[in-house]
Design an enzyme around this catalytic site. Structure first.
Site, PDB file in Angstrom:
ATOM      1  N   PRO A  17      33.923  46.697  57.462  1.00 55.01           N
ATOM      2  CG  PRO A  17      35.479  45.688  56.030  1.00 55.01           C
ATOM      3  CD  PRO A  17      35.275  46.907  56.890  1.00 55.01           C
ATOM      4  CB  ALA A  29      35.112  41.039  53.129  1.00 57.54           C
ATOM      5  CG  ASN A  30      29.146  42.689  53.744  1.00 53.47           C
ATOM      6  OD1 ASN A  30      29.185  41.523  53.392  1.00 53.47           O
ATOM      7  ND2 ASN A  30      28.076  43.263  54.236  1.00 53.47           N
ATOM      8  NE  ARG A  31      31.960  46.197  46.052  1.00 56.21           N
ATOM      9  CZ  ARG A  31      33.053  45.808  45.402  1.00 56.21           C
ATOM     10  NH1 ARG A  31      34.213  46.398  45.608  1.00 56.21           N
ATOM     11  NH2 ARG A  31      33.000  44.827  44.538  1.00 56.21           N
ATOM     12  CB  SER A  32      32.120  48.431  54.557  1.00 57.61           C
ATOM     13  OG  SER A  32      32.205  49.420  55.551  1.00 57.61           O
TER      14      SER A  32
END
Ligand code: C5P
Length: 223
Positions: A17, A29-32
């Protein structure tokens, strides 16, 4: 000298992310998990490539035999990718945050008796599109990812055109699949040449097959 399908090539991979600060202690943030991107970097190194992995914050070890550059934000990730050019192949698997906070605080924002902070958002650079549309120094083979929950192929075709890359690796991340953070992935390779659908595989196996496929990719042609 290394041997293998990518011997002599420089491959840049983005993974994980990005974190976009709100203030020094908070972020968007992004979920990664970074699992797929890191697996690709590892597989490319094992296929003989010189690999630069530009990774956002992840809980994974730096893959062996790979130059790993750790970054936080989308802008840092773009700068690190540009720094790592030239390359033969770009594989951009990072889950980049689309927006960042324009008025990020230099000090921790304090709670203020129920008064809420106003966060002004601004758009982040699209790293894949920026590099794919460069006139000079564009890697001849640019690969993007598309995580979709529906109309996977159709949206991937649109993304291919919109980003200006050569290949989109599309995957279905609808909740049933358990792709996010999981170890398995079902992907479709979408390019001008058409669509290739692969069976559900370990992310490590997706990485190996992708790297092998890119080793024989007819750059500028019809795959
Ligand atoms: O538009 P979307 O985020 O769905 O596109 C996904 C692809 O674009 C991925 O390859 C991702 O790494 C890349 N991307 C990027 N920079 C952004 C947004 C997405 O490189 N700001």
């Amino acid at each position: 000298a290394p041997s293998g399908p990518l011997a002599g090539r420089h491959v840049i991979v983005t993974s994980g992310p990005t974190h976009e600060p709100i203030d020094p202690v908070r972020y968007i943030a992004n979920r990664s998990s970074g699992k797929q991107g890191h697996a690709i970097a590892k597989a490319a190194a094992e296929a003989g490539a010189r690999v630069t992995l530009v990774s956002g914050p992840v809980d994974l070890p730096d893959p062996a035999g790979v130059t790993t550059i750790r970054v936080e934000s989308a802008r840092d990730m773009l700068a690190a990718v540009e720094q790592a050019l030239p390359a033969d192949i770009g594989i951009f698997a990072a889950a980049v945050a689309d927006w960042r906070v324009a008025n990020a605080g230099e000090q921790k924002i304090k709670k203020d008796g129920g008064r809420l902070p106003e966060l002004a958002l601004t758009e982040n650079p699209d790293i894949l599109a920026t590099i794919s549309r460069r006139n000079e120094g564009r890697p001849p083979l640019m690969v993007g990812f598309a995580a979709e929950t529906e109309h996977v192929i159709e949206y991937a075709k649109r993304k291919l055109a919109k980003k200006g890359c050569d290949l989109i690796v599309a995957n279905d991340v609808s909740a049933e699949g358990g792709v996010m953070g999981g170890d398995r992935n079902t992907v479709h390779l979408v390019s001008q040449a058409g669509v290739e659908t692969w069976p559900t595989l370990d992310k490590a196996e997706v990485a190996r097959r992708l790297v092998e496929r890119l080793g024989t990719w007819n750059v500028g042609g019809k795959a």
